[in-house]
Write a protein that holds these residues in place. Structure first.
Motif, PDB file in Angstrom:
ATOM      1  N   GLN A 169     -20.824  35.264  52.557  1.00 26.59           N
ATOM      2  CA  GLN A 169     -21.328  33.973  53.015  1.00 26.59           C
ATOM      3  C   GLN A 169     -20.801  32.865  52.111  1.00 26.59           C
ATOM      4  OE1 GLN A 169     -25.613  34.566  52.814  1.00 26.59           O
ATOM      5  NE2 GLN A 169     -25.735  34.654  55.052  1.00 26.59           N
ATOM      6  N   ARG A 170     -20.552  31.691  52.721  1.00 27.31           N
ATOM      7  CA  ARG A 170     -20.290  30.477  51.945  1.00 27.31           C
ATOM      8  C   ARG A 170     -21.515  29.584  52.077  1.00 27.31           C
ATOM      9  NH1 ARG A 170     -15.819  27.202  53.771  1.00 27.31           N
ATOM     10  NH2 ARG A 170     -15.949  28.257  55.781  1.00 27.31           N
ATOM     11  N   VAL A 171     -22.108  29.226  50.948  1.00 31.35           N
ATOM     12  CA  VAL A 171     -23.383  28.519  50.930  1.00 31.35           C
ATOM     13  C   VAL A 171     -23.228  27.217  50.159  1.00 31.35           C
ATOM     14  CG1 VAL A 171     -25.814  28.662  50.243  1.00 31.35           C
ATOM     15  CG2 VAL A 171     -24.617  30.721  51.036  1.00 31.35           C
ATOM     16  N   ARG A 172     -23.745  26.120  50.729  1.00 33.25           N
ATOM     17  CA  ARG A 172     -23.661  24.818  50.054  1.00 33.25           C
ATOM     18  C   ARG A 172     -24.542  24.795  48.812  1.00 33.25           C
ATOM     19  NH1 ARG A 172     -20.782  21.174  52.746  1.00 33.25           N
ATOM     20  NH2 ARG A 172     -20.645  21.304  55.034  1.00 33.25           N
ATOM     21  N   ILE A 173     -23.991  24.218  47.744  1.00 31.95           N
ATOM     22  CA  ILE A 173     -24.733  24.023  46.501  1.00 31.95           C
ATOM     23  C   ILE A 173     -24.426  22.625  45.967  1.00 31.95           C
ATOM     24  CG2 ILE A 173     -24.726  26.483  45.904  1.00 31.95           C
ATOM     25  CD1 ILE A 173     -22.461  25.835  43.898  1.00 31.95           C
ATOM     26  N   PRO A 174     -25.283  22.073  45.096  1.00 38.41           N
ATOM     27  CA  PRO A 174     -24.986  20.760  44.501  1.00 38.41           C
ATOM     28  C   PRO A 174     -23.723  20.814  43.646  1.00 38.41           C
ATOM     29  CG  PRO A 174     -27.287  21.377  44.162  1.00 38.41           C
ATOM     30  CD  PRO A 174     -26.589  22.604  44.666  1.00 38.41           C
ATOM     31  N   ILE A 175     -23.084  19.666  43.498  1.00 38.17           N
ATOM     32  CA  ILE A 175     -21.914  19.574  42.623  1.00 38.17           C
ATOM     33  C   ILE A 175     -22.332  19.638  41.166  1.00 38.17           C
ATOM     34  CG2 ILE A 175     -20.122  17.960  41.819  1.00 38.17           C
ATOM     35  CD1 ILE A 175     -19.717  17.180  44.754  1.00 38.17           C
ATOM     36  N   GLY A 197     -13.895   9.490  54.439  1.00 37.00           N
ATOM     37  CA  GLY A 197     -14.779   8.588  55.154  1.00 37.00           C
ATOM     38  C   GLY A 197     -16.066   8.388  54.377  1.00 37.00           C
ATOM     39  N   PRO A 198     -17.159   7.987  55.061  1.00 41.21           N
ATOM     40  CA  PRO A 198     -18.421   7.794  54.351  1.00 41.21           C
ATOM     41  C   PRO A 198     -18.888   9.101  53.710  1.00 41.21           C
ATOM     42  CG  PRO A 198     -18.511   6.836  56.552  1.00 41.21           C
ATOM     43  CD  PRO A 198     -17.260   7.652  56.493  1.00 41.21           C
ATOM     44  N   VAL A 199     -19.142   9.049  52.418  1.00 39.93           N
ATOM     45  CA  VAL A 199     -19.553  10.241  51.680  1.00 39.93           C
ATOM     46  C   VAL A 199     -21.059  10.193  51.486  1.00 39.93           C
ATOM     47  CG1 VAL A 199     -19.304  11.567  49.558  1.00 39.93           C
ATOM     48  CG2 VAL A 199     -17.327  10.363  50.520  1.00 39.93           C
ATOM     49  N   ALA A 200     -21.732  11.132  52.093  1.00 38.97           N
ATOM     50  CA  ALA A 200     -23.187  11.196  51.987  1.00 38.97           C
ATOM     51  C   ALA A 200     -23.581  12.584  51.467  1.00 38.97           C
ATOM     52  CB  ALA A 200     -23.826  10.871  53.334  1.00 38.97           C
ATOM     53  N   LEU A 201     -24.607  13.170  52.048  1.00 40.55           N
ATOM     54  CA  LEU A 201     -25.159  14.393  51.470  1.00 40.55           C
ATOM     55  C   LEU A 201     -24.152  15.538  51.422  1.00 40.55           C
ATOM     56  CD1 LEU A 201     -28.742  14.344  53.010  1.00 40.55           C
ATOM     57  CD2 LEU A 201     -28.046  13.673  50.717  1.00 40.55           C
ATOM     58  N   GLU A 202     -23.506  15.840  52.531  1.00 38.55           N
ATOM     59  CA  GLU A 202     -22.579  16.968  52.532  1.00 38.55           C
ATOM     60  C   GLU A 202     -21.423  16.736  51.567  1.00 38.55           C
ATOM     61  OE1 GLU A 202     -21.215  18.124  56.350  1.00 38.55           O
ATOM     62  OE2 GLU A 202     -23.198  18.705  57.074  1.00 38.55           O
ATOM     63  N   GLY A 203     -20.978  15.488  51.439  1.00 36.26           N
ATOM     64  CA  GLY A 203     -19.887  15.178  50.523  1.00 36.26           C
ATOM     65  C   GLY A 203     -20.264  15.327  49.063  1.00 36.26           C
ATOM     66  N   LEU A 204     -21.560  15.442  48.785  1.00 35.48           N
ATOM     67  CA  LEU A 204     -22.031  15.623  47.414  1.00 35.48           C
ATOM     68  C   LEU A 204     -22.383  17.069  47.128  1.00 35.48           C
ATOM     69  CD1 LEU A 204     -24.220  12.421  47.011  1.00 35.48           C
ATOM     70  CD2 LEU A 204     -21.876  12.816  46.264  1.00 35.48           C
ATOM     71  N   THR A 205     -21.907  17.963  47.976  1.00 32.76           N
ATOM     72  CA  THR A 205     -22.099  19.391  47.739  1.00 32.76           C
ATOM     73  C   THR A 205     -20.750  20.087  47.682  1.00 32.76           C
ATOM     74  OG1 THR A 205     -22.235  19.956  50.105  1.00 32.76           O
ATOM     75  CG2 THR A 205     -24.299  19.396  48.977  1.00 32.76           C
ATOM     76  N   THR A 206     -20.746  21.223  47.053  1.00 28.39           N
ATOM     77  CA  THR A 206     -19.626  22.151  47.122  1.00 28.39           C
ATOM     78  C   THR A 206     -20.195  23.444  47.697  1.00 28.39           C
ATOM     79  OG1 THR A 206     -17.856  23.211  45.863  1.00 28.39           O
ATOM     80  CG2 THR A 206     -19.964  22.895  44.717  1.00 28.39           C
TER      81      THR A 206
END
Length: 429
Positions: A124-130, A407-416
Motif C-alpha cells: 500500500q501507498r499511504v499519505r503521511i505528513p511531510i 497549481g494551488p497547493v493545499a492539503l494533499e500537496g502538503l503530504t508525501t
C-alpha cells in the motif's frame, strides 16, 4: 592557530542559525504529537483557532493599522498595500478559511495505491505528513492563518517567517491562532512565527536541511529567486504570475468583455491577475474589450495592431510581455488565431495561469491541451486561480514546477507517502 576575525555580523548570523535550529527541533517534536492526533481532534482545534481569530479581531485590526501606516510612510506600492490591508470583511474571510480547512477531508492515512503481489505480499501507498515546513512570505498577513490551518490539518508543523511590512499583523494573528490550537490540544510549537525580522533568518531557514523538510516562499520575484538559488532544503514555489487571456474570434462578446475586465481589475495585486490580453485579429469587437479596461483606469500597452484599436493604448516595449505588473497596467497584443496565441503564450507565460475565451470547442481544447501552465482555463477569469475557489479551503501557494505538486497547493500537496508492505513470512529467493 586561525587568525580569522569574527565580526558582529558573523556573530549575529550564528545566533540566528541557532535560533532556527532550536525552533525547527521544537517543531519536529511537536509534529510527532500532532501526527498522533485523531482527525476529529485536529478539526476541533482548528475550529477553536477560527473562533479565536474572531475574538481577537479588534486587536488584529489595530496591529494591521500600524503596519499600514508604516507601509505608507515607506512608500509601498498600492499593490503591496492592498495585499497588506485587513478589514472586518477580510478578517472574517480569514477566520472562515481556517474553519473551512477544519472540515476538509483529512488526507493523512489515505491509501492512494494498493497491490497484491503474486507471492502474497500486500503493498500500500499511504499519505503521511511531510514534517516541518518553513514558509517565507511577504505582505499578506492572511498567509499566517492559511498556512497554519493547512499545516495543522495535514499533520505538519510550520515555521513562519513573514515580512517586516506585516510584522504587527502577523504577530497578532499568530497569537490568536496558537491560543485556539492549544485550547484544542495542539502543542503551541506546531505553529511558530520567527521572532526576529533579521534577514539572516531567511538564509538560516534555507540552509536548515534535515531540520526543515520543505520551504514554501510566497512573495515577489526577488524573494522567490533567492530562495530557489540558495536553498539546500527542497522548495515548492513559483516565480512570476505572467498570466494571459486569449480572446478567440469565436468568443461571445459580452462574456469576453466581462471576463477580461474581471481578470485584470477585480484585484490587480494578486498572482492570478491577467497581465497580458491577446486578441484574435478577426475578433469582431476588440474595442469592446479595451474600452472597459481604460474606463476602469487601467493603463494599456500594446503592439502596433493593438494601438490601432484605441489611441489611448501606449506603445509596448519588449519588457512588457515578460512583466508581472500587479497593478492597473496590462499588455495587449493582436494575434493571428490560436496558433499565434499559443506561440505567444509559450514564449512569455510564467506557467502560472492562462485562459482562453472561445465558443469554438476545438480552439478551447487545443488551448487546454497545449498550454503548459499549472492552471489553464476556458471561459473563466484567471482571478479564480485560488485554492479556496478550487474547493481546497485555502492554499499555501501556487506551484508552477513539475515535481510533487502543481497549481494551488493545499492539503494533499502538503503530504508525501510511504509504502506499507504486509507479508506472511515471505523471503526473497
Amino acid at each position: 592557530m586561525s587568525t580569522e576575525t569574527i565580526t558582529p555580523a558573523d556573530s549575529a548570523a550564528e545566533s540566528v542559525t541557532t535560533l532556527v535550529e532550536r525552533l525547527a527541533r521544537a517543531g519536529r517534536a511537536a509534529q510527532k504529537v500532532l501526527a498522533r492526533m485523531p482527525s476529529p481532534d485536529k478539526e476541533r482545534a482548528l475550529k477553536l483557532a477560527g473562533a479565536a481569530l474572531r475574538r481577537a479581531g479588534p486587536g488584529i485590526l489595530e496591529a494591521n493599522a500600524k503596519d499600514m501606516a508604516a507601509g505608507e510612510a515607506r512608500g509601498l506600492s498600492s499593490a503591496l498595500l492592498d495585499r497588506l490591508r485587513l478589514n472586518e470583511k477580510r478578517l472574517e474571510a480569514m477566520a472562515a478559511a481556517v474553519e473551512q480547512v477544519a472540515v476538509l477531508a483529512d488526507p493523512v492515512g489515505d491509501v492512494i495505491g494498493e497491490d497484491a503481489r503474486p507471492n502474497g505480499m500486500v503493498l500500500q501507498r499511504v499519505r503521511i505528513p511531510i514534517g516541518v515546513i518553513g514558509i517565507i512570505y511577504e505582505s499578506r498577513p492572511n498567509v499566517t492563518a492559511d498556512a497554519a490551518a493547512l499545516c495543522v490539518r495535514s499533520g505538519n508543523a510550520t515555521l513562519l517567517r513573514g515580512g517586516t511590512e506585516a510584522m504587527h499583523s502577523n504577530r497578532a494573528i499568530h497569537a490568536a491562532l496558537v491560543e485556539g490550537l492549544v485550547e484544542g490540544g495542539v502543542p503551541a510549537e506546531v505553529v511558530q512565527l520567527m521572532p526576529t525580522q533579521d534577514r539572516a533568518a531567511v538564509g538560516a531557514m534555507l540552509k536548515a536541511a534535515g531540520l526543515i523538510d520543505m520551504i514554501v516562499p510566497r512573495g515577489g520575484k526577488s524573494l522567490v529567486a533567492r530562495v530557489q538559488a540558495e536553498a539546500t532544503v527542497p522548495v515548492l514555489a513559483h516565480l512570476d504570475g505572467i498570466n494571459h487571456t486569449y480572446v478567440d474570434h469565436s468568443a461571445d462578446p459580452a462574456m469576453a468583455a466581462q471576463i477580461v475586465l474581471n481578470a485584470k481589475m477585480r484585484r490587480t495585486g494578486i498572482c492570478g491577475a491577467m497581465e497580458t490580453l491577446l486578441i484574435d485579429a478577426t475578433y469582431p469587437d476588440p474595442h469592446g474589450l479595451v474600452e472597459p479596461l481604460l474606463a476602469a483606469g487601467c493603463e494599456l500597452r500594446g503592439d502596433a495592431r493593438a494601438r490601432a484599436i484605441d489611441p489611448r493604448i501606449l506603445p509596448a516595449t519588449d519588457e512588457d510581455w515578460d512583466t508581472e505588473y500587479l497593478e492597473a497596467i496590462c499588455a495587449v497584443a493582436v494575434v493571428d488565431g490560436i496558433d499565434d496565441a499559443l506561440a505567444h503564450v509559450a514564449r512569455h507565460s510564467s506557467g502560472h495561469t492562462d485562459a482562453v475565451v472561445a465558443q469554438d470547442q476545438g480552439v478551447a481544447d487545443r488551448f487546454l491541451s497545449e498550454v503548459d501552465s499549472a492552471i489553464v482555463m476556458h471561459n473563466a477569469s484567471s482571478q479564480f486561480a485560488d485554492g479556496g475557489e478550487f474547493g481546497l479551503g485555502a492554499e499555501i501557494g501556487i506551484a508552477t514546477g513539475r515535481l510533487h505538486a502543481r497549481g494551488p497547493v493545499a492539503l494533499e500537496g502538503l503530504t508525501t507517502y510511504k509504502w506499507l508492505v504486509r507479508g506472511s513470512g515471505q523471503v526473497r529467493p
